[in-house]
Design a protein around this motif. Structure first.
Motif, PDB file in Angstrom:
ATOM      1  N   ARG A 157      37.216  42.117  34.388  1.00 58.52           N
ATOM      2  CA  ARG A 157      37.248  40.661  34.252  1.00 58.52           C
ATOM      3  C   ARG A 157      36.948  40.258  32.810  1.00 58.52           C
ATOM      4  N   GLU A 158      37.633  39.232  32.348  1.00 53.72           N
ATOM      5  CA  GLU A 158      37.399  38.747  30.991  1.00 53.72           C
ATOM      6  C   GLU A 158      36.813  37.343  30.956  1.00 53.72           C
ATOM      7  N   CYS A 159      36.719  36.695  32.140  1.00 51.68           N
ATOM      8  CA  CYS A 159      36.198  35.330  32.150  1.00 51.68           C
ATOM      9  C   CYS A 159      35.651  34.954  33.516  1.00 51.68           C
ATOM     10  N   MET A 160      34.912  33.844  33.527  1.00 47.86           N
ATOM     11  CA  MET A 160      34.427  33.219  34.754  1.00 47.86           C
ATOM     12  C   MET A 160      34.949  31.783  34.763  1.00 47.86           C
ATOM     13  N   GLU A 161      35.365  31.310  35.923  1.00 39.97           N
ATOM     14  CA  GLU A 161      35.942  29.972  36.024  1.00 39.97           C
ATOM     15  C   GLU A 161      34.915  28.891  35.705  1.00 39.97           C
ATOM     16  N   ASN A 210      44.251  22.850  28.242  1.00 38.56           N
ATOM     17  CA  ASN A 210      43.707  21.804  29.099  1.00 38.56           C
ATOM     18  C   ASN A 210      42.314  21.390  28.626  1.00 38.56           C
ATOM     19  N   PRO A 211      42.095  20.111  28.324  1.00 35.79           N
ATOM     20  CA  PRO A 211      40.790  19.670  27.802  1.00 35.79           C
ATOM     21  C   PRO A 211      39.647  19.818  28.795  1.00 35.79           C
ATOM     22  N   PHE A 212      39.963  19.967  30.087  1.00 36.42           N
ATOM     23  CA  PHE A 212      38.918  20.147  31.089  1.00 36.42           C
ATOM     24  C   PHE A 212      38.495  21.608  31.224  1.00 36.42           C
ATOM     25  N   CYS A 213      39.228  22.502  30.595  1.00 37.04           N
ATOM     26  CA  CYS A 213      38.934  23.931  30.721  1.00 37.04           C
ATOM     27  C   CYS A 213      37.845  24.370  29.751  1.00 37.04           C
ATOM     28  N   ALA A 214      36.881  25.114  30.279  1.00 37.15           N
ATOM     29  CA  ALA A 214      35.826  25.701  29.451  1.00 37.15           C
ATOM     30  C   ALA A 214      35.403  27.028  30.075  1.00 37.15           C
ATOM     31  N   PRO A 215      36.346  27.969  30.228  1.00 37.08           N
ATOM     32  CA  PRO A 215      36.016  29.238  30.888  1.00 37.08           C
ATOM     33  C   PRO A 215      34.925  29.990  30.135  1.00 37.08           C
ATOM     34  N   ILE A 216      34.077  30.675  30.884  1.00 34.54           N
ATOM     35  CA  ILE A 216      32.981  31.448  30.289  1.00 34.54           C
ATOM     36  C   ILE A 216      33.463  32.879  30.081  1.00 34.54           C
ATOM     37  N   LEU A 217      33.479  33.322  28.846  1.00 33.04           N
ATOM     38  CA  LEU A 217      33.944  34.669  28.535  1.00 33.04           C
ATOM     39  C   LEU A 217      32.881  35.698  28.916  1.00 33.04           C
ATOM     40  N   ILE A 218      33.328  36.838  29.413  1.00 37.88           N
ATOM     41  CA  ILE A 218      32.417  37.895  29.841  1.00 37.88           C
ATOM     42  C   ILE A 218      31.916  38.665  28.618  1.00 37.88           C
ATOM     43  N   PRO A 219      30.594  38.730  28.407  1.00 35.37           N
ATOM     44  CA  PRO A 219      30.059  39.479  27.260  1.00 35.37           C
ATOM     45  C   PRO A 219      30.180  40.984  27.475  1.00 35.37           C
ATOM     46  N   GLU A 220      30.093  41.731  26.399  1.00 34.33           N
ATOM     47  CA  GLU A 220      30.268  43.179  26.460  1.00 34.33           C
ATOM     48  C   GLU A 220      29.193  43.866  27.295  1.00 34.33           C
ATOM     49  N   ASN A 221      27.989  43.278  27.352  1.00 31.48           N
ATOM     50  CA  ASN A 221      26.899  43.933  28.081  1.00 31.48           C
ATOM     51  C   ASN A 221      26.847  43.559  29.559  1.00 31.48           C
ATOM     52  N   ASP A 222      27.886  42.882  30.053  1.00 27.89           N
ATOM     53  CA  ASP A 222      27.954  42.523  31.473  1.00 27.89           C
ATOM     54  C   ASP A 222      28.595  43.685  32.229  1.00 27.89           C
ATOM     55  N   ALA A 223      27.766  44.608  32.689  1.00 27.66           N
ATOM     56  CA  ALA A 223      28.266  45.838  33.304  1.00 27.66           C
ATOM     57  C   ALA A 223      29.092  45.569  34.554  1.00 27.66           C
ATOM     58  N   VAL A 224      28.663  44.604  35.362  1.00 31.12           N
ATOM     59  CA  VAL A 224      29.342  44.334  36.634  1.00 31.12           C
ATOM     60  C   VAL A 224      30.753  43.813  36.415  1.00 31.12           C
ATOM     61  N   GLY A 272      39.891  37.055  37.360  1.00 27.99           N
ATOM     62  CA  GLY A 272      39.039  37.014  36.175  1.00 27.99           C
ATOM     63  C   GLY A 272      39.799  37.069  34.870  1.00 27.99           C
ATOM     64  N   GLN A 273      41.055  36.596  34.887  1.00 30.52           N
ATOM     65  CA  GLN A 273      41.879  36.596  33.678  1.00 30.52           C
ATOM     66  C   GLN A 273      42.140  35.162  33.223  1.00 30.52           C
ATOM     67  N   LEU A 274      42.160  34.947  31.916  1.00 32.08           N
ATOM     68  CA  LEU A 274      42.413  33.619  31.368  1.00 32.08           C
ATOM     69  C   LEU A 274      43.824  33.156  31.710  1.00 32.08           C
ATOM     70  N   THR A 275      43.961  31.875  32.026  1.00 29.75           N
ATOM     71  CA  THR A 275      45.259  31.304  32.360  1.00 29.75           C
ATOM     72  C   THR A 275      45.806  30.514  31.172  1.00 29.75           C
ATOM     73  N   SER A 276      47.020  30.029  31.325  1.00 25.20           N
ATOM     74  CA  SER A 276      47.621  29.221  30.258  1.00 25.20           C
ATOM     75  C   SER A 276      46.867  27.911  30.071  1.00 25.20           C
ATOM     76  N   ASP A 277      46.230  27.412  31.146  1.00 23.33           N
ATOM     77  CA  ASP A 277      45.457  26.171  31.053  1.00 23.33           C
ATOM     78  C   ASP A 277      44.236  26.317  30.157  1.00 23.33           C
ATOM     79  N   SER A 278      43.715  27.528  30.049  1.00 24.79           N
ATOM     80  CA  SER A 278      42.444  27.740  29.354  1.00 24.79           C
ATOM     81  C   SER A 278      42.482  27.299  27.898  1.00 24.79           C
ATOM     82  N   LYS A 315      32.549  43.617  33.524  1.00 25.36           N
ATOM     83  CA  LYS A 315      33.368  44.441  32.643  1.00 25.36           C
ATOM     84  C   LYS A 315      33.961  45.630  33.392  1.00 25.36           C
ATOM     85  N   GLU A 316      33.187  46.166  34.317  1.00 24.29           N
ATOM     86  CA  GLU A 316      33.663  47.310  35.098  1.00 24.29           C
ATOM     87  C   GLU A 316      34.859  46.929  35.957  1.00 24.29           C
ATOM     88  N   ASP A 317      34.898  45.678  36.410  1.00 22.56           N
ATOM     89  CA  ASP A 317      36.015  45.198  37.225  1.00 22.56           C
ATOM     90  C   ASP A 317      37.185  44.709  36.384  1.00 22.56           C
TER      91      ASP A 317
END
Length: 275
Positions: free
Chosen positions: A215-219, A195-209, A186-192, A211-213
């Protein structure tokens, strides 16, 4: 699916407005403000848009993975056959390419690219759209709801239909290098960033599940479009490619090409392979 979410949200909003007191209306508006901004950018077309595309050989491409994709090849003639084709071509004799695999999706709503070609759409105020994960948490909160009418079979049947009719090809390789925008931790890579194909979804602050782990992003990697494989001009709107036939023909079981179908058979009398 979008319209189900849209109607569900409006119904929920109407119910809340009816039950809330005037003093709470401001907090309700704040709660739904991201979703309202998202809905503002949607423009409904009067009829579906079916792209007209002239496919050509991708000889200029050095990427062997991309070369396997095409915008489809409309047959000039359809031979008489008692069986439907695996790739969907000639299943409609008047329009041989309709429903065929490797063809662009038709649009039920007008495309709303920020640049008119491929960039993500923006709000009516030309700002970035709300975080999709934040919208999911808002519309579908983590609650156990017992449905008295529908069970898990409803979801499973809907998923089978969806997978039979559509599969947007995701670009996992560019120049034979894997594209990873958000790693398994759940960590951003150098491609993020590059790379023009990259559009990772950032984890919002109110995402308890998540954030607890820690994670800062979703693929999220953008799908292959007509622009990516040179099937449309650089100034024309791009269309995602459907990798499977859009007929209800059990292509998820039998495949969407003769080669794929043959690979699934025993080669003796026609039975499918089994494990």
């Amino acid at each position: 699916m979008f319209w189900w979410i849209f109607c569900f949200t409006l119904t929920m909003l109407a119910h809340d407005v009816h039950s809330e007191t005037k003093s709470n209306l401001s907090s309700l508006k704040t709660r739904f403000e991201p979703l309202i901004d998202f809905i503002k950018c949607i423009k409904i077309s009067e009829s579906p848009t079916i792209p007209t595309i002239t496919p050509h050989e991708l000889e200029s491409k050095n990427d062997s993975i991309t070369k396997k994709l095409s915008c489809g090849s409309t047959p000039t003639t359809c031979k008489k056959d008692i069986y439907r084709s695996f790739d969907g071509t000639c299943n409609n004799l008047e329009n041989p390419s309709w429903g065929a695999a490797k063809e662009p999706f038709a649009e039920l709503v007008n495309n709303n690219y920020a640049d008119g070609v491929h960039q993500f759409p923006e709000t009516s105020e030309n700002e970035q759209l709300p975080n999709p994960r934040a919208i999911s948490l808002l519309v579908f909160p983590s609650e156990n709801i017992i449905d008295k009418k529908w069970n898990l079979n409803t979801m499973q049947w809907g998923q089978i239909i969806a997978h039979d009719m559509s599969f947007a090809g995701r670009t996992t390789f560019i120049n034979n290098n894997p594209v990873t925008c958000c790693d398994s931790e759940g960590q951003l890579t150098s491609d993020s960033e590059k790379n023009p194909f990259c559009a990772p979804i950032l984890i919002p602050e109110n995402d308890a599940v998540n954030k607890e782990d820690g994670r800062e992003c979703m693929e999220f990697v953008r799908t292959v479009s007509t622009k990516d494989i040179d099937c449309t001009s650089s100034k024309s709107p791009s269309f995602p490619i459907n990798e499977v036939t859009s007929y209800l023909d059990l292509s998820l079981t039998y495949g969407s090409s003769k080669k794929q179908a043959d690979s699934l058979r025993e080669g003796r009398g026609g039975p499918l392979k089994s494990e």
